[in-house]
Design an enzyme around this catalytic site. Structure first.
Site, PDB file in Angstrom:
ATOM      1  N   ARG A 155     132.972  51.820  57.986  1.00  0.00           N
ATOM      2  CA  ARG A 155     132.459  50.599  58.619  1.00  0.00           C
ATOM      3  C   ARG A 155     133.178  49.353  58.097  1.00  0.00           C
ATOM      4  NH1 ARG A 155     127.624  53.858  58.544  1.00  0.00           N
ATOM      5  NH2 ARG A 155     127.860  53.727  56.299  1.00  0.00           N
ATOM      6  N   ASP A 175     142.308  57.886  54.734  1.00  0.00           N
ATOM      7  CA  ASP A 175     140.916  58.338  54.785  1.00  0.00           C
ATOM      8  C   ASP A 175     140.949  59.751  55.340  1.00  0.00           C
ATOM      9  OD1 ASP A 175     138.246  58.913  55.486  1.00  0.00           O
ATOM     10  OD2 ASP A 175     137.784  56.798  55.802  1.00  0.00           O
ATOM     11  N   ALA A 236     134.498  47.406  46.686  1.00  0.00           N
ATOM     12  CA  ALA A 236     133.701  48.611  46.990  1.00  0.00           C
ATOM     13  C   ALA A 236     132.808  48.992  45.810  1.00  0.00           C
ATOM     14  CB  ALA A 236     134.614  49.753  47.391  1.00  0.00           C
ATOM     15  N   ARG A 237     133.368  49.579  44.791  1.00  0.00           N
ATOM     16  CA  ARG A 237     132.577  49.990  43.636  1.00  0.00           C
ATOM     17  C   ARG A 237     133.418  50.001  42.368  1.00  0.00           C
ATOM     18  NH1 ARG A 237     128.659  48.925  45.683  1.00  0.00           N
ATOM     19  NH2 ARG A 237     126.743  50.098  45.956  1.00  0.00           N
ATOM     20  N   ASP A 261     135.293  42.535  42.747  1.00  0.00           N
ATOM     21  CA  ASP A 261     133.885  42.128  42.897  1.00  0.00           C
ATOM     22  C   ASP A 261     132.939  43.082  42.158  1.00  0.00           C
ATOM     23  OD1 ASP A 261     131.686  40.660  44.151  1.00  0.00           O
ATOM     24  OD2 ASP A 261     131.412  42.391  45.459  1.00  0.00           O
ATOM     25  N   GLU A 266     127.911  46.816  35.066  1.00  0.00           N
ATOM     26  CA  GLU A 266     127.441  45.509  35.554  1.00  0.00           C
ATOM     27  C   GLU A 266     126.088  45.210  34.931  1.00  0.00           C
ATOM     28  OE1 GLU A 266     127.577  45.546  39.844  1.00  0.00           O
ATOM     29  OE2 GLU A 266     129.697  46.031  39.881  1.00  0.00           O
ATOM     30  N   HIS A 284     129.688  40.937  41.906  1.00  0.00           N
ATOM     31  CA  HIS A 284     129.114  41.843  42.926  1.00  0.00           C
ATOM     32  C   HIS A 284     128.420  41.032  44.035  1.00  0.00           C
ATOM     33  CE1 HIS A 284     127.498  46.203  43.462  1.00  0.00           C
ATOM     34  NE2 HIS A 284     127.545  45.593  44.624  1.00  0.00           N
ATOM     35  N   ALA A 287     127.740  41.690  49.299  1.00  0.00           N
ATOM     36  CA  ALA A 287     126.680  41.713  50.319  1.00  0.00           C
ATOM     37  C   ALA A 287     125.841  40.435  50.324  1.00  0.00           C
ATOM     38  CB  ALA A 287     125.772  42.910  50.067  1.00  0.00           C
TER      39      ALA A 287
END
Ligand code: NAD
Ligand code: MLT
Length: 316
Positions: A155, A175, A236-237, A261, A266, A284, A287
């Site tokens: 997405r 991917d 992402a992570r 990010d 964290e 982070h 979002a």
């Protein structure tokens, strides 16, 4: 009096989601954020539902304290790496997330971070605010006709591709789980291996979940496949890129810059990456927009109520 479903909200989520829960007379909602593990262990057995975001780790230890009452864990976000989905499922606990609620926020943050890294905006800003008019130190990197490598064309990766097209970039992706037709419909060239992608592009941006397969997928070996002066973006992570090795590549100048990010640990206040000059960091925030926080809070609240009432829901 009829007993109510008890819901614990253990991380900050938008009030709109909490209001939705509270408007339902069958729900009794407690918002208790920043609890210590011991405090959480002491009360989790009183709840039918737990709603989290990133700060609450739902692992076997926490699940062992649920006294068999907990029926659903809802995450107001996409990634479920802070929830032991397998352990919860074995205990009959439904785990759900809100996969579409923050796609655009994370996409736009990726573009903001990419541009900030290309033009070193945070450093230029603090230099000027600090009283120095320095134009020479901030020679930028143009996106026009550069090759962007998207790792994970889901997405967010797909929306990043659409926006990068607006900058007239050439877009490549790796991917292994999507169809070539999907990439083609986005005008993206899907490459068969991560190595080939890294050998082709000038910039990489990561958009995979954190899984055993993706953990540490980018380290020194992979960074060395990029051209000298490449740029790396991770919204992402934490853990997808080996932080220590990213630090070395930035320090040596192998990479021109990075925009990060998300971190291994964290809050990342003591992270060594923060000491570097050629990095742009945010805590982070992918979002963190009004719209997306309302979306994910309302979506998770509705789904959790559906599970508790035995109605249809969309699981993770
Ligand atoms: P998605 O599921 O739509 O897309 C993930 C893509 O990664 C899928 O297409 C999948 O096939 C691909 N993938 C999986 N393993 C891979 C591998 N080994 N190599 C390459 N590709 C692989 O998810 P999404 O909504 O696009 O979100 C992606 C991730 O972004 C989330 O899992 C979450 O961790 C992160 N995220 C971060 C923030 C933030 O605040 N920074 C916000 C939202 C999402
Ligand atoms: C996500 O996975 O959706 C994000 O990390 C959400 C967040 O916690 O902000």
């Amino acid at each position: 009096m009829e007993s109510k479903f008890t819901v614990l909200v253990s991380d900050d989520i938008s009030e709109k989601g909490i209001d939705l829960l509270r408007q339902d007379p069958t729900m009794a909602v407690d918002v208790k954020t920043k609890l210590s593990r011991e405090e959480l262990y002491a009360i989790i057995g009183d709840y039918d539902a737990l709603i989290t975001r990133s700060m609450t780790t739902v692992d076997q230890d926490l699940l062992d304290h649920t006294s068999g009452r907990l029926r659903v864990v809802g995450r107001a976000g996409v990634g479920l790496d802070n929830v032991d989905v397998e352990a919860a499922s074995k205990m009959g606990i439904v785990v759900l997330n809100t996969p579409t609620g923050n796609t655009l926020a994370a996409t736009e943050h990726t573009m903001a971070m990419l541009l900030a890294a290309c033009r070193m905006i945070p450093k230029a800003h603090s230099t000027l605010v600090g009283g120095k008019w320095d134009r020479k130190s901030f020679m930028g990197f143009e996106l026009y006709r550069r090759k962007l490598g998207i790792i994970g064309l889901g997405r967010i990766g797909s929306q990043v591709a659409r926006r990068a097209k607006g900058f007239e970039m050439e877009i490549y992706a790796y991917d292994p789980y999507i169809l070539r037709e999907k990439a083609e419909s986005l005008g993206v060239k899907l490459l068969p291996s991560l190595d080939e992608l890294l050998e082709t592009v000038d910039i990489i941006t990561l958009h995979t979940p954190r899984t055993p397969e993706t953990l540490g997928m980018i380290g020194t070996r992979e960074l060395n496949l990029l051209p000298d002066g490449a740029i790396v973006v991770n919204v992402a992570r934490g853990g997808l890129i080996v932080e220590e090795e990213l630090h070395s590549a930035l320090q040596s100048g192998k990479l021109r810059a990075a925009a990060v990010d998300v971190f291994d640990v964290e809050p990342a206040v003591d992270n060594k990456l923060l000491e570097l000059d050629n990095i742009v960091v945010t805590p982070h925030l992918g979002a963190n927009t009004d719209a997306s926080q309302i979306n994910v809070a309302v979506m998770v609240a509705q789904q959790v109520m559906n599970v508790l009432k035995g109605e249809d829901y969309e699981g993770a």
